[in-house]
Motif scaffolding. Structure first.
Motif, PDB file in Angstrom:
ATOM      1  N   GLU A 104       4.639  -0.420   3.172  1.00  0.00           N
ATOM      2  CA  GLU A 104       3.682  -0.344   2.073  1.00  0.00           C
ATOM      3  C   GLU A 104       4.378  -0.236   0.720  1.00  0.00           C
TER       4      GLU A 104
ATOM      5  N   TYR B 194      -1.920  -8.285   8.733  1.00  0.00           N
ATOM      6  CA  TYR B 194      -1.438  -7.231   7.825  1.00  0.00           C
ATOM      7  C   TYR B 194      -0.722  -7.895   6.644  1.00  0.00           C
ATOM      8  N   CYS B 195      -0.878  -7.304   5.457  1.00  0.00           N
ATOM      9  CA  CYS B 195      -0.075  -7.670   4.283  1.00  0.00           C
ATOM     10  C   CYS B 195       0.105  -6.421   3.435  1.00  0.00           C
ATOM     11  N   ASN B 196       1.239  -6.273   2.867  1.00  0.00           N
ATOM     12  CA  ASN B 196       1.509  -5.062   2.070  1.00  0.00           C
ATOM     13  C   ASN B 196       1.083  -5.276   0.613  1.00  0.00           C
TER      14      ASN B 196
ATOM     15  N   CYS C  92       0.018  -8.666  -1.940  1.00  0.00           N
ATOM     16  CA  CYS C  92      -1.215  -8.795  -2.704  1.00  0.00           C
ATOM     17  C   CYS C  92      -0.916  -9.029  -4.185  1.00  0.00           C
TER      18      CYS C  92
ATOM     19  N   ARG D 264      -6.309  -7.145  -0.290  1.00  0.00           N
ATOM     20  CA  ARG D 264      -5.983  -7.167   1.150  1.00  0.00           C
ATOM     21  C   ARG D 264      -7.191  -7.595   1.975  1.00  0.00           C
TER      22      ARG D 264
END
Length: 420
Positions: free
Chosen positions: A16, A38-40, A44, A51
């Protein structure tokens, strides 16, 4: 060791807070997949999407008109082969602005055998690509420049040389990269010249001068060269840039004008004005370095009779023949001057004995000169060495007196003006 829960918490925190973008997709390659799981926050920020707008969607939403299809095809092949893949292309943010991304993708095996996900590390390299493009454009522009340009680093080692530099010097850029410009030195400029150059450059001041450089084949060339320090944002010197333009034609013209101004047209020896300057310089060196200084004054015997009997063209020819002998006999660095109509002066950084020896060799050489029309020609010579406290006028006066005595004593002889 960290327990499993703590490890998971740590990995999530690290991901994160990571500076680079992290994206995880499933491994479903059917139905338009894989899809984002998932993407941190860094991802973004890079894409402009929230997200919630990305989860469950395909990363294809980032592609656009300038996305390189060859790169995407290679990516898809890597996914199907479940191997590590890396590449870069143009993607698009949510607002439609393009950016250049470099990313790698690694397959993730959940049970050690079956690939369940793909994890991607991504970085926006737009700024770097822009800098590289500007650099490439600058290099292309410099290579199109007519004048030679080279750049050195702070240690004066060449990091770039353009095509004009290669053409002028005969060196290929690859041959000089990592070397210093000293490989161009001809050795014809003094250590003081280079000290002055470095004094200016180390004070972050530009330096401009005429350089006599050496090509790869050993030939010399002249350039007007300007060297300037390159400073970074902190005012620190990082490089030097040198630009130059070849001036061989200009130097040749200057030399021709110098010859016209200092050389006697008929004999090719120094003229009277240049002879006066040479005598002044020799006298200065005599006083500064306690070097001996002597002069030889010589006069063609019965020259008026030559002109009256055979004409001025024959007289001019005799002057040229004797001037050539004087130039051959005089030591390198000893100025030889046409002092008057048929009178010559030689200035020697030598004592009376050496000067008398040269005068006798000249007399003998002329005595053996036979002109087809005029026949035998002879010289009378007067020699004197500078005495302590004496002026150049007094020195010349004693040599001239010795010449007069040589004439009165029957000509074709050498007389010394010592002690008069």
């Amino acid at each position: 060791m960290l327990e499993g829960v703590e490890t998971s918490r740590l990995l999530k925190t690290v991901t994160e807070q990571a500076y680079n973008a992290v994206l995880i997709t499933d491994a479903d390659l059917t139905g338009g997949g894989p899809f984002i799981v998932y993407c941190n926050p860094a991802f973004c920020r890079m894409t402009g999407y929230e997200r919630s707008e990305l989860l469950g969607r395909s990363p294809r939403l980032l592609q656009g008109p300038e996305t390189d299809r060859t790169v995407i095809d290679s990516l898809r092949q890597g996914l199907h082969q479940q191997t590590f893949w890396e590449g870069s292309t143009v993607n698009y943010r949510k607002d439609g602005e393009s950016y250049v991304v470099n990313w790698n993708i690694s397959p993730v095996s959940g049970d050690g055998k079956r690939v369940t996900h793909f994890v991607s590390m991504q970085q926006d390299i737009t700024a770097r690509v822009r800098v590289e493009a500007e650099r490439d454009m600058l290099i292309q522009a410099l290579n199109q420049a007519h004048d030679p340009v080279f750049v050195t680093d702070g240690d004066a080692r060449i990091v770039f040389a353009n095509a004009a530099f290669e053409s002028l010097t005969g060196y290929r850029a690859a041959e000089v990269t990592g070397k210093t410009p000293a490989l161009l030195s001809s050795g014809e400029q003094s250590a003081e010249f280079y000290r002055e150059m470095w004094k200016a450059l180390e004070n972050n001041q530009p330096f401009q001068a005429r350089f006599i450089n050496r090509r790869q084949d050993g030939s010399r060339y002249h350039v007007e060269q300007s060297i300037a320090p390159v400073l970074n944002h902190f005012g620190r010197r990082t490089h030097f840039i040198s630009t130059s333009w070849q001036v061989d034609d200009l130097v040749e013209r200057e030399n021709a004008l110098q010859i016209m101004a200092t050389r006697d047209k008929l004999s090719g020896l120094l003229n009277r004005r240049a002879g006066d300057e040479a005598l002044y310089k020799a006298h200065h060196e005599h006083l500064a370095n306690a070097q001996p200084l002597s002069v030889i004054i010589c006069d063609i015997d019965h020259f008026k009779a030559v002109n009256d009997t055979f004409g001025h063209l024959a007289g001019d020819r005799i002057i040229q023949l004797i001037a050539e002998l004087i130039d051959q006999q005089a030591r390198s660095g000893d100025p030889a001057i046409r002092w008057g109509g048929e009178e010559f002066l030689i200035i020697l950084q030598a004592n009376l004995t050496a000067a008398m020896g040269l005068a006798e060799r000249l007399r003998s050489a002329v005595e053996h000169l036979q002109d087809a029309e005029v026949g035998l020609v002879t010289l009378s010579l007067g020699v004197a060495e500078m005495l302590h406290g004496e002026s150049t006028e007094q020195l010349l006066g004693r040599a001239d007196g010795a010449l007069y005595r040589a004439k009165r004593s029957g000509r074709n002889r050498v007389m010394s003006g010592a002690g008069n």
